[in-house]
Design a protein around this motif. Sequence first.
Motif, PDB file in Angstrom:
ATOM      1  N   VAL A 185      71.065  33.522  47.566  1.00 42.92           N
ATOM      2  CA  VAL A 185      71.557  34.242  46.399  1.00 42.92           C
ATOM      3  C   VAL A 185      70.627  35.436  46.195  1.00 42.92           C
ATOM      4  O   VAL A 185      69.423  35.274  45.975  1.00 42.92           O
ATOM      5  CB  VAL A 185      71.580  33.359  45.142  1.00 42.92           C
ATOM      6  N   VAL A 186      71.182  36.634  46.283  1.00 44.21           N
ATOM      7  CA  VAL A 186      70.399  37.872  46.222  1.00 44.21           C
ATOM      8  C   VAL A 186      70.280  38.341  44.774  1.00 44.21           C
ATOM      9  O   VAL A 186      71.244  38.274  44.011  1.00 44.21           O
ATOM     10  CB  VAL A 186      71.074  38.975  47.066  1.00 44.21           C
ATOM     11  N   GLN A 187      69.091  38.813  44.395  1.00 39.75           N
ATOM     12  CA  GLN A 187      68.907  39.372  43.060  1.00 39.75           C
ATOM     13  C   GLN A 187      68.554  40.855  43.154  1.00 39.75           C
ATOM     14  O   GLN A 187      67.607  41.246  43.848  1.00 39.75           O
ATOM     15  CB  GLN A 187      67.792  38.632  42.312  1.00 39.75           C
ATOM     16  N   LEU A 188      69.333  41.695  42.492  1.00 41.95           N
ATOM     17  CA  LEU A 188      69.052  43.125  42.339  1.00 41.95           C
ATOM     18  C   LEU A 188      69.348  43.505  40.899  1.00 41.95           C
ATOM     19  O   LEU A 188      70.436  43.205  40.395  1.00 41.95           O
ATOM     20  CB  LEU A 188      69.929  43.967  43.270  1.00 41.95           C
ATOM     21  N   TYR A 189      68.403  44.160  40.244  1.00 37.56           N
ATOM     22  CA  TYR A 189      68.653  44.578  38.865  1.00 37.56           C
ATOM     23  C   TYR A 189      69.807  45.572  38.806  1.00 37.56           C
ATOM     24  O   TYR A 189      70.106  46.256  39.787  1.00 37.56           O
ATOM     25  CB  TYR A 189      67.391  45.194  38.262  1.00 37.56           C
ATOM     26  N   PRO A 190      70.485  45.673  37.674  1.00 31.54           N
ATOM     27  CA  PRO A 190      71.638  46.578  37.569  1.00 31.54           C
ATOM     28  C   PRO A 190      71.208  48.041  37.516  1.00 31.54           C
ATOM     29  O   PRO A 190      70.143  48.373  36.973  1.00 31.54           O
ATOM     30  CB  PRO A 190      72.300  46.160  36.249  1.00 31.54           C
ATOM     31  N   VAL A 191      72.038  48.900  38.072  1.00 32.72           N
ATOM     32  CA  VAL A 191      71.835  50.339  37.920  1.00 32.72           C
ATOM     33  C   VAL A 191      72.124  50.699  36.469  1.00 32.72           C
ATOM     34  O   VAL A 191      73.129  50.264  35.897  1.00 32.72           O
ATOM     35  CB  VAL A 191      72.784  51.125  38.858  1.00 32.72           C
ATOM     36  N   TYR A 192      71.244  51.492  35.855  1.00 32.39           N
ATOM     37  CA  TYR A 192      71.469  51.925  34.481  1.00 32.39           C
ATOM     38  C   TYR A 192      70.827  53.289  34.279  1.00 32.39           C
ATOM     39  O   TYR A 192      69.628  53.447  34.442  1.00 32.39           O
ATOM     40  CB  TYR A 192      70.894  50.921  33.482  1.00 32.39           C
ATOM     41  N   SER A 193      71.642  54.268  33.954  1.00 28.17           N
ATOM     42  CA  SER A 193      71.137  55.643  33.860  1.00 28.17           C
ATOM     43  C   SER A 193      71.439  56.318  32.531  1.00 28.17           C
ATOM     44  O   SER A 193      71.143  57.512  32.369  1.00 28.17           O
ATOM     45  CB  SER A 193      71.747  56.481  34.996  1.00 28.17           C
ATOM     46  N   LYS A 194      72.001  55.578  31.573  1.00 32.90           N
ATOM     47  CA  LYS A 194      72.382  56.189  30.288  1.00 32.90           C
ATOM     48  C   LYS A 194      71.189  56.249  29.330  1.00 32.90           C
ATOM     49  O   LYS A 194      71.130  55.537  28.323  1.00 32.90           O
ATOM     50  CB  LYS A 194      73.524  55.402  29.648  1.00 32.90           C
ATOM     51  N   VAL A 195      70.236  57.079  29.662  1.00 32.91           N
ATOM     52  CA  VAL A 195      69.070  57.255  28.802  1.00 32.91           C
ATOM     53  C   VAL A 195      69.356  58.395  27.827  1.00 32.91           C
ATOM     54  O   VAL A 195      69.714  59.500  28.233  1.00 32.91           O
ATOM     55  CB  VAL A 195      67.812  57.555  29.634  1.00 32.91           C
ATOM     56  N   THR A 196      69.240  58.126  26.540  1.00 33.37           N
ATOM     57  CA  THR A 196      69.620  59.091  25.511  1.00 33.37           C
ATOM     58  C   THR A 196      68.397  59.620  24.760  1.00 33.37           C
ATOM     59  O   THR A 196      67.285  59.088  24.896  1.00 33.37           O
ATOM     60  CB  THR A 196      70.588  58.457  24.502  1.00 33.37           C
ATOM     61  N   LYS A 197      68.621  60.668  23.973  1.00 36.88           N
ATOM     62  CA  LYS A 197      67.541  61.263  23.186  1.00 36.88           C
ATOM     63  C   LYS A 197      67.060  60.273  22.126  1.00 36.88           C
ATOM     64  O   LYS A 197      67.858  59.615  21.461  1.00 36.88           O
ATOM     65  CB  LYS A 197      68.038  62.547  22.515  1.00 36.88           C
ATOM     66  N   THR A 198      65.748  60.180  21.952  1.00 38.45           N
ATOM     67  CA  THR A 198      65.176  59.252  20.988  1.00 38.45           C
ATOM     68  C   THR A 198      65.223  59.831  19.582  1.00 38.45           C
ATOM     69  O   THR A 198      64.815  60.978  19.358  1.00 38.45           O
ATOM     70  CB  THR A 198      63.711  58.928  21.358  1.00 38.45           C
ATOM     71  N   ILE A 199      65.731  59.040  18.641  1.00 41.75           N
ATOM     72  CA  ILE A 199      65.746  59.432  17.231  1.00 41.75           C
ATOM     73  C   ILE A 199      64.328  59.327  16.673  1.00 41.75           C
ATOM     74  O   ILE A 199      63.639  58.317  16.893  1.00 41.75           O
ATOM     75  CB  ILE A 199      66.681  58.500  16.421  1.00 41.75           C
ATOM     76  N   PRO A 200      63.844  60.344  15.957  1.00 42.60           N
ATOM     77  CA  PRO A 200      62.488  60.263  15.387  1.00 42.60           C
ATOM     78  C   PRO A 200      62.316  59.057  14.476  1.00 42.60           C
ATOM     79  O   PRO A 200      63.267  58.602  13.816  1.00 42.60           O
ATOM     80  CB  PRO A 200      62.380  61.575  14.589  1.00 42.60           C
TER      81      PRO A 200
END
Length: 443
Positions: A185-200
């Motif tokens: 059973v292979v483990q690979l973390y998910p692709v995730y690229s939705k990085v958004t602007k941080t609210i102050p």
Amino acid sequence: MKILFILPEYYPHSGGGISTYYLELIPALKPYCTSIKVLVGSGYTQSIESFTNNGIEVSYLKPDLYKQYLQKFSKFSIFPELQKNIAAAWAMWEQVKDEDFDLIECTDFGLGFIPWLIHHNKPVAIKMHGSTGQISNYDYKPEEQLASDFVRQTELLFFAKCNLLQTYSKANQAFWQKQIQDKEVVQLYPVYSKVTKTIPYSERTTFGLVTGRIQQWKGPQILCDAAEILKDKMPEVHWYGRDMAYKKHGASMNEYLNKQYPDNWNISIKTNKPVPNQEIHNLQAKAKFGLIPSTWDMFNFTCLEFLSAGTLTICSDGAGASELIENGVNGFKYTAQDAQALSEVLNKVASLNQKEYEQIANNGKETVCNSLSPKQLIPAHLEYYFNTIKKFIPTISNDFLNEVYLPSNRKHKLDDLLDLQQLSLLLKYNLKRIKNKILNKFN
């Protein structure tokens, strides 16, 4: 490489974890593939829709074809959900069986893999998101246990036959490796690229946020127990999500929690109905902290959504996504089902100053950027796909499996099963059901 994805949900109709996973993975794979097709369907999802999205062909299970196959599995009518999902799996196979693909990827949820492993003439990958059988362990419903037992046996039979088993949490990898010891059973973390602007920090709300179904294994009881420990020190938490059944038909989780925790549920923990995904993302970006109190979750993408928004995140170690969190460094995690531990973390988060808060939240955002980017993960995904295709050897069908899982024109009536039961039991059942119907009507 030409890949067919058989999915129970996908853009634009669902914001669930499976859809979230593939909305990231599939576009990232597209530049390396000759073609990608997504076929979406289940016992509850059919449509005449068909469209192309960013060069990816997306089609839905045709309703008329589904109805034809539903009749071919009348023997499962005693288990309606099982009958619907097996029928949907075969209807999807019928819809695309003559098209040319190098690899078929199915999910472990919804049984869509069955026909592809019965007619095993193409390599089949199964992506393990949290199977139907697994979920039934954590969302116990007595009336569904016989069907759930059948599903678990089905999963074990077919997972052992597939060519690539892959999941994206180490805990789930360990779980399935224990169940299927002769196959990797292979483990690979998910692709995730939705990085958004941080609210102050100064513009954030004063409350924490949970975004998920109000469901037993999503941890609302543990959160209520923590609130009872903290009393007036409990920070306000808003919970956005769909109310789910609690143990028996007719009762909901929200109703149960209102009765069990009258001083906290809908008081310090305020419930809200589901809202569109974009509104959820805006709430996640503005929240004081994000909370994932699940007693079990194969992964939980809301954790990534909080982290990538630069919102300080608290995650139970029952959720696979917690593997990305180093406690006190890029977020906080606590032992699942331990209300005392959760109360201590909530108290700790409330005491952080702005500098401490921003440091931890920024570290969480960097974790997503550095560990889950397509550049980091896609090469490994491609290597497993290519190796699976290269090593594939077609297998002949199994007569016993065919007898159970192949569609049939033989008609089965529920009456035939009822005829096997004692008449006294049926009479008692009918009287009880009529009584409940009358009571429910006037309540």
